[in-house]
Enzyme design. Structure first.
Site, PDB file in Angstrom:
ATOM      1  N   HIS A   1       1.661   4.367  -2.915  1.00 15.41           N
ATOM      2  CA  HIS A   1       1.651   5.839  -2.797  1.00 15.41           C
ATOM      3  C   HIS A   1       2.978   6.409  -3.292  1.00 15.41           C
ATOM      4  O   HIS A   1       3.016   7.359  -4.063  1.00 15.41           O
ATOM      5  CB  HIS A   1       1.523   6.265  -1.328  1.00 15.41           C
ATOM      6  CG  HIS A   1       0.155   6.093  -0.742  1.00 15.41           C
ATOM      7  ND1 HIS A   1      -0.970   6.601  -1.330  1.00 15.41           N
ATOM      8  CD2 HIS A   1      -0.261   5.506   0.410  1.00 15.41           C
ATOM      9  CE1 HIS A   1      -2.027   6.325  -0.569  1.00 15.41           C
ATOM     10  NE2 HIS A   1      -1.624   5.645   0.482  1.00 15.41           N
TER      11      HIS A   1
ATOM     12  N   ASP B   1      -7.649   7.479   2.773  1.00 11.72           N
ATOM     13  CA  ASP B   1      -7.199   7.960   1.450  1.00 11.72           C
ATOM     14  C   ASP B   1      -8.388   8.349   0.583  1.00 11.72           C
ATOM     15  O   ASP B   1      -8.365   9.366  -0.103  1.00 11.72           O
ATOM     16  CB  ASP B   1      -6.424   6.852   0.708  1.00 11.72           C
ATOM     17  CG  ASP B   1      -5.110   6.509   1.389  1.00 11.72           C
ATOM     18  OD1 ASP B   1      -4.585   7.361   2.120  1.00 11.72           O
ATOM     19  OD2 ASP B   1      -4.625   5.385   1.172  1.00 11.72           O
TER      20      ASP B   1
ATOM     21  N   HIS C   1       0.832  -1.205   0.000  1.00 12.64           N
ATOM     22  CA  HIS C   1       0.000   0.000   0.000  1.00 12.64           C
ATOM     23  C   HIS C   1       0.871   1.262   0.000  1.00 12.64           C
ATOM     24  O   HIS C   1       0.705   2.144  -0.854  1.00 12.64           O
ATOM     25  CB  HIS C   1      -0.928  -0.034   1.231  1.00 12.64           C
ATOM     26  CG  HIS C   1      -1.829   1.149   1.349  1.00 12.64           C
ATOM     27  ND1 HIS C   1      -3.169   1.098   1.010  1.00 12.64           N
ATOM     28  CD2 HIS C   1      -1.593   2.413   1.765  1.00 12.64           C
ATOM     29  CE1 HIS C   1      -3.707   2.290   1.216  1.00 12.64           C
ATOM     30  NE2 HIS C   1      -2.781   3.112   1.678  1.00 12.64           N
ATOM     31  N   GLU C   2       1.825   1.317   0.923  1.00  8.52           N
ATOM     32  CA  GLU C   2       2.676   2.514   1.017  1.00  8.52           C
ATOM     33  C   GLU C   2       3.588   2.643  -0.199  1.00  8.52           C
ATOM     34  O   GLU C   2       3.802   3.747  -0.701  1.00  8.52           O
ATOM     35  CB  GLU C   2       3.499   2.502   2.315  1.00  8.52           C
ATOM     36  CG  GLU C   2       2.675   2.546   3.600  1.00  8.52           C
ATOM     37  CD  GLU C   2       1.698   3.713   3.680  1.00  8.52           C
ATOM     38  OE1 GLU C   2       1.996   4.801   3.162  1.00  8.52           O
ATOM     39  OE2 GLU C   2       0.611   3.530   4.273  1.00  8.52           O
TER      40      GLU C   2
HETATM   41 ZN    ZN Z   1      -2.826   5.122   2.101  1.00  6.63          ZN
END
Ligand code: ZN
Length: 243
Positions: free
Chosen positions: A75, A148, A71-72
């Site tokens: 980003h 988010d 997930h990170e």
């Molecule tokens: Zn996030």
């Protein structure tokens, strides 16, 4: 301490909040029995003030950590490939407050007061990058992306109803149920307008989501490498990412 960098990192804070950051930094340095307060202490002080206390990662399974890492990395990698995005500062999968991980950026200058359309679009795109990575790499969605989604939606809504940055035109609508500061609500809208606004917001979000997915697909290797590094090191900073 690089004060310029620290100023960027803490852009928008009030004096009392800055005092808090320094105070937290002192506590962190004292706990480490460090004789000096360094850049890292101040940045951690800010993270603690803005995001809450760092929690121990030991309680999490490797699978849970891996989901956060993808997930990170999503980003981070999306942000790196966008022309009008802030510079990446660090990526971490150490939980803090309510969040499982964190990707931080450094604004080039104080961007609190004015952002260009391209910058907002890029910001929405990287914000949706975490969720896009979950879909692409682990073929599932986690509830961790809900914050988010809220952030991305607020940006898109503001573009349409405040900043005149959509085909709706330069018309202000009180679509976020905010008080306009005049004590009364002057921007009531018709059903037709409401529908048009919602369609615009959805179309912005959908196109940014598609952009994020495409970037991740074109940079799969980088996402996997960053995820592997996060699993091993838990936190990686910008120099590490770029070298
Ligand atoms: Zn996030």
């Amino acid at each position: 301490v690089d004060l310029r960098k620290l100023a960027l990192y803490t852009a928008g804070l009030a004096g009392a909040e800055l005092k808090n950051v320094v105070n937290e930094a002192c506590i962190i340095a004292a706990r480490e029995e460090s004789k000096t307060i360094t850049q890292r202490h101040l940045q951690e002080g800010y993270d603690k003030m803005s995001m809450g206390i760092e929690r121990k990662n030991n309680a999490l399974s490797d699978e849970a950590k891996m989901k956060t890492a993808y997930h990170e990395a999503g980003h981070a990698v999306v942000s790196m490939m966008l022309e009008n995005h802030m510079e990446l500062h660090k990526v971490t999968i150490i939980p803090r407050g309510k969040s499982l991980g964190l990707t931080r950026f450094l604004p080039e200058e104080d961007k609190m007061y004015s952002m260009q359309r391209e910058e907002i679009i890029d910001q929405i795109t990287s914000t949706l990058g975490g969720r896009a990575a979950e879909m692409l790499f682990i073929n599932t969605l986690t509830s961790g992306a809900s914050h988010d989604i809220q952030v991305a939606t607020l940006y898109a809504r503001n573009m349409v109803t405040k900043y005149g940055m959509s085909k709706i035109g330069p018309v202000a609508y009180n679509a976020n149920n905010e008080n306009n500061g005049y004590g009364f609500n002057i921007f009531e809208m018709s059903e037709g307008n409401r529908k048009a606004i919602e369609d615009e917001v959805l179309s912005i979000i959908k196109s940014c989501e598609e952009r994020a997915r495409k970037i991740l697909e074109e940079n799969k290797d980088l996402v996997i490498r960053m995820t592997t590094a996060l699993m091993e090191l838990e936190t990686i900073d910008a120099p590490h990412v770029y070298n």
